[in-house]
Scaffold this motif. Structure first.
Motif, PDB file in Angstrom:
ATOM      1  N   ASP A 100       0.850  -6.792   9.724  1.00  0.00           N
ATOM      2  CA  ASP A 100       1.696  -5.585   9.739  1.00  0.00           C
ATOM      3  C   ASP A 100       1.078  -4.483   8.884  1.00  0.00           C
ATOM      4  O   ASP A 100       1.226  -3.304   9.165  1.00  0.00           O
ATOM      5  CB  ASP A 100       3.103  -5.915   9.194  1.00  0.00           C
ATOM      6  N   MET A 101       0.376  -4.900   7.799  1.00  0.00           N
ATOM      7  CA  MET A 101      -0.207  -3.914   6.890  1.00  0.00           C
ATOM      8  C   MET A 101      -1.275  -3.087   7.627  1.00  0.00           C
ATOM      9  O   MET A 101      -1.309  -1.868   7.546  1.00  0.00           O
ATOM     10  CB  MET A 101      -0.817  -4.628   5.672  1.00  0.00           C
ATOM     11  N   THR A 102      -2.156  -3.766   8.375  1.00  0.00           N
ATOM     12  CA  THR A 102      -3.225  -3.031   9.062  1.00  0.00           C
ATOM     13  C   THR A 102      -2.738  -2.420  10.376  1.00  0.00           C
ATOM     14  O   THR A 102      -3.379  -1.501  10.892  1.00  0.00           O
ATOM     15  CB  THR A 102      -4.451  -3.938   9.324  1.00  0.00           C
ATOM     16  N   ALA A 103      -1.595  -2.908  10.904  1.00  0.00           N
ATOM     17  CA  ALA A 103      -1.044  -2.305  12.125  1.00  0.00           C
ATOM     18  C   ALA A 103      -0.625  -0.862  11.855  1.00  0.00           C
ATOM     19  O   ALA A 103      -0.480  -0.055  12.781  1.00  0.00           O
ATOM     20  CB  ALA A 103       0.143  -3.123  12.626  1.00  0.00           C
ATOM     21  N   LYS A 104      -0.432  -0.517  10.551  1.00  0.00           N
ATOM     22  CA  LYS A 104      -0.025   0.854  10.191  1.00  0.00           C
ATOM     23  C   LYS A 104      -1.194   1.836  10.249  1.00  0.00           C
ATOM     24  O   LYS A 104      -1.006   3.039  10.208  1.00  0.00           O
ATOM     25  CB  LYS A 104       0.560   0.862   8.770  1.00  0.00           C
ATOM     26  N   ILE A 105      -2.434   1.327  10.312  1.00  0.00           N
ATOM     27  CA  ILE A 105      -3.611   2.210  10.333  1.00  0.00           C
ATOM     28  C   ILE A 105      -3.677   2.901  11.699  1.00  0.00           C
ATOM     29  O   ILE A 105      -3.465   2.251  12.727  1.00  0.00           O
ATOM     30  CB  ILE A 105      -4.907   1.385  10.092  1.00  0.00           C
ATOM     31  N   PRO A 106      -3.947   4.222  11.748  1.00  0.00           N
ATOM     32  CA  PRO A 106      -4.015   4.912  13.037  1.00  0.00           C
ATOM     33  C   PRO A 106      -4.966   4.203  14.008  1.00  0.00           C
ATOM     34  O   PRO A 106      -6.013   3.674  13.593  1.00  0.00           O
ATOM     35  CB  PRO A 106      -4.547   6.308  12.666  1.00  0.00           C
ATOM     36  N   ARG A 164      -8.355   2.030  13.330  1.00  0.00           N
ATOM     37  CA  ARG A 164      -8.167   0.573  13.331  1.00  0.00           C
ATOM     38  C   ARG A 164      -9.257  -0.112  14.169  1.00  0.00           C
ATOM     39  O   ARG A 164      -9.832  -1.114  13.775  1.00  0.00           O
ATOM     40  CB  ARG A 164      -6.782   0.246  13.876  1.00  0.00           C
ATOM     41  N   GLN A 206      -7.180   5.408  -0.930  1.00  0.00           N
ATOM     42  CA  GLN A 206      -6.592   4.216  -1.573  1.00  0.00           C
ATOM     43  C   GLN A 206      -6.957   4.099  -3.064  1.00  0.00           C
ATOM     44  O   GLN A 206      -7.185   2.992  -3.539  1.00  0.00           O
ATOM     45  CB  GLN A 206      -7.058   2.948  -0.837  1.00  0.00           C
ATOM     46  N   THR A 223       0.859  -1.196   0.000  1.00  0.00           N
ATOM     47  CA  THR A 223       0.000   0.000   0.000  1.00  0.00           C
ATOM     48  C   THR A 223       0.890   1.239   0.000  1.00  0.00           C
ATOM     49  O   THR A 223       1.998   1.220   0.573  1.00  0.00           O
ATOM     50  CB  THR A 223      -0.881   0.065   1.271  1.00  0.00           C
ATOM     51  N   ARG A 224       0.454   2.291  -0.638  1.00  0.00           N
ATOM     52  CA  ARG A 224       1.093   3.617  -0.547  1.00  0.00           C
ATOM     53  C   ARG A 224      -0.065   4.612  -0.488  1.00  0.00           C
ATOM     54  O   ARG A 224      -0.399   5.255  -1.477  1.00  0.00           O
ATOM     55  CB  ARG A 224       1.979   3.907  -1.771  1.00  0.00           C
ATOM     56  N   ASP A 225      -0.730   4.657   0.677  1.00  0.00           N
ATOM     57  CA  ASP A 225      -1.989   5.395   0.784  1.00  0.00           C
ATOM     58  C   ASP A 225      -1.784   6.910   0.772  1.00  0.00           C
ATOM     59  O   ASP A 225      -0.913   7.444   1.457  1.00  0.00           O
ATOM     60  CB  ASP A 225      -2.713   5.017   2.093  1.00  0.00           C
TER      61      ASP A 225
END
Ligand code: NAD
Length: 460
Positions: free
Chosen positions: A402-408, A412, A363, A305-307
């Motif tokens: 890890d991908m969704t752990a980046k969501i604030p 989240r 996205q 992802t590069r949101d």
């Protein structure tokens, strides 16, 4: 990456507090356990059509306690409803109300499964193979068939206690006792579908093997998984290996340490490779065929992802996401389909996303790539069918990784609860759905996108 709220509301005090305040109370889902993979309790088969009889026969063969009426049953593990012969919406109420009388008896982790035929129109959100019967369906038949979709999706939203509701769509011309109808019913009953809810799988032809060993559904297959060093890809690799396949994990050189560790554990070679390499398809084939002689299964899991909101998007962010998530899959598939080194029933599963189904704020690039995967799969289906194979996509919703752990953090928490199961899925939930689609039990399921999202409210 753990859901502390789920743990809390399943502890003594937390459960009471959440109950009093009317807060969501997600439960720990019934996940796959080898040898013990059916819901507890009787299985009720409602309806009198051929599909009901075929399902009852399968269920009996699995040693389940099968009942054909809701009367005198105390503990219900699953309800299977046959709507395949519905001709008019006026016929929908009878079975739905019979289901109603059984719902209170459904056990935790139970299942509701509808069997029906595909309608015309936007259908199920998956390519449902309706074009062939476009002229043959009367408005009343199409209305009845689409009515089943409305029933199923609403029932799924009403269930609690980890109960899921999913449907099997049997394309016109396909027999109700086709191998993959059996396979799809088995999957929806199983813990392998724990986080699949409110969804449909279309069986579009009679191919497939109803006798697959359910504990080892990909036994003897040679598989490749991209993006395998961590997260969903690592779990797909482990699940396929535990399900009987030899799996070669692929990931970028930067992830080399984690990749080697996994490969050593599974006693297979690791392939350090960027999937955007123009020669990626050939490099995969070279390694796998030199060592194992053929390639049976491929999982296109590598993704990034590069949101950014579109107003702030730049070309680098756009291009990198498209290159990894969709262009690489197109290029690799072209090489694979032109090759003579595929096994006799090649199967591909591609990772899409609910963002590709419904779109997602911030996205546009990712959604373009993941919607692209859904289009790729539908168009590649006839090409790979000509080689005896299948291609399908899974579209995960919110998965703890890890991908969704980046969501604030606040966003989240909200994303986790916005689905009928009121929790995020685990990488293993995606891996189990992929394992089923790669098995010969799913040989009659082709060109579909299966959401693994707990019936995310995003894009219904
Ligand atoms: P992740 O970021 O944890 O892992 C992705 C893996 O892909 C990493 O090991 C990474 O090194 C590898 N990779 C990235 N670019 C690569 C390249 N060019 N070549 C080879 N490998 C590469 O992600 P994840 O959460 O495990 O997601 C896996 C897939 O599932 C992705 O396609 C993602 O878009 C999709 N997905 C994830 C979620 C979710 O909630 N986590 C939801 C929907 C879809």
């Amino acid at each position: 990456m753990t859901d502390t709220y789920l743990d809390m509301v399943n502890s003594g005090l937390g459960k009471q507090v959440a109950g009093k305040l009317g807060l969501p109370r997600p439960v720990t889902l019934r996940r796959f356990k080898a040898g013990a993979d059916f819901p507890e309790g009787s299985v009720l088969v409602l309806g009198k059509g051929r599909a009901a009889d075929a399902a009852a026969k399968d269920l009996l063969a699995w040693d389940l306690d099968v009942r054909r009426t809701a009367q005198d049953v105390d503990r219900v593990g699953a309800v299977v409803i046959d709507y395949t012969e519905a001709q008019n919406p006026s016929e929908l109420g009878g079975p739905a109300l019979e289901l109603a009388s059984a719902l209170r008896k459904l056990r935790r982790g139970g299942r509701v499964i509808t069997l029906s035929r595909p309608a015309l129109g936007i259908g199920t959100g998956a390519a449902s193979g309706t074009a062939a019967n476009a002229e043959a369906l009367s408005p009343a038949v199409s209305a009845a068939r689409q009515g089943v979709v409305g029933i199923l999706r609403s029932v799924a939203q009403e269930m609690r206690g980890g109960v899921t509701a999913n449907g099997v769509l049997i394309a016109d011309g396909v027999s109700p006792d086709a191998a993959s109808v059996t396979g799809a019913i088995r999957f929806f009953l199983s813990g392998r579908s724990a986080y699949v809810d409110g969804q449909f799988l279309t069986v579009s032809d009679d191919r497939g093997d109803a006798g697959v060993d359910w504990d080892h559904p990909v036994a003897g297959k040679i598989a490749v998984v991209t993006g395998a060093a961590r997260g969903i890809g690592e779990q797909v690799t482990r699940t396929l290996a535990a399900s009987g396949a030899t799996v070669i994990p692929v990931d970028v050189p930067m992830a080399g340490d984690a990749l080697s560790k996994l490969a050593n554990e599974l006693r297979v070679p690791a392939l350090q490779l960027d999937v955007t390499d123009p020669q990626a398809g050939q490099k995969i084939l070279d390694l796998v065929t030199a060592r194992y002689g053929r390639l049976d299964l491929v999982v296109h899991n590598a993704g990034i992802t590069r949101d950014k909101m579109l107003a702030n998007m730049d070309a680098a962010k756009w291009d990198s996401v498209l290159a990894v998530n969709i262009e690489s899959q197109l290029r690799i598939n072209e090489t694979l389909l032109a090759s003579k080194d595929l096994g006799p029933a090649p199967r591909i599963v591609c990772l899409a996303s609910t963002s590709g189904v419904a779109g997602n704020r911030g996205q546009t690039n990712y959604a373009a790539s993941k919607a692209g995967v859904i289009g790729l799969v539908a168009a590649t289906a006839p090409l790979i069918a000509a080689k005896g194979g299948t291609i399908n996509a899974v579209a995960p919703g919110f998965i703890e990784s890890d991908m969704t752990a980046k969501i604030p953090a606040a966003r989240r928490q909200i994303s986790r609860r916005l689905n009928s199961l009121q929790q995020g899925g685990l990488p293993v939930d995606v891996a189990q759905a992929i394992t089923f689609l790669l098995s010969d039990a799913a040989g009659g399921i082709n060109g579909q996108t299966l959401r693994v999202c707990g019936q995310s409210l995003v894009g219904a």
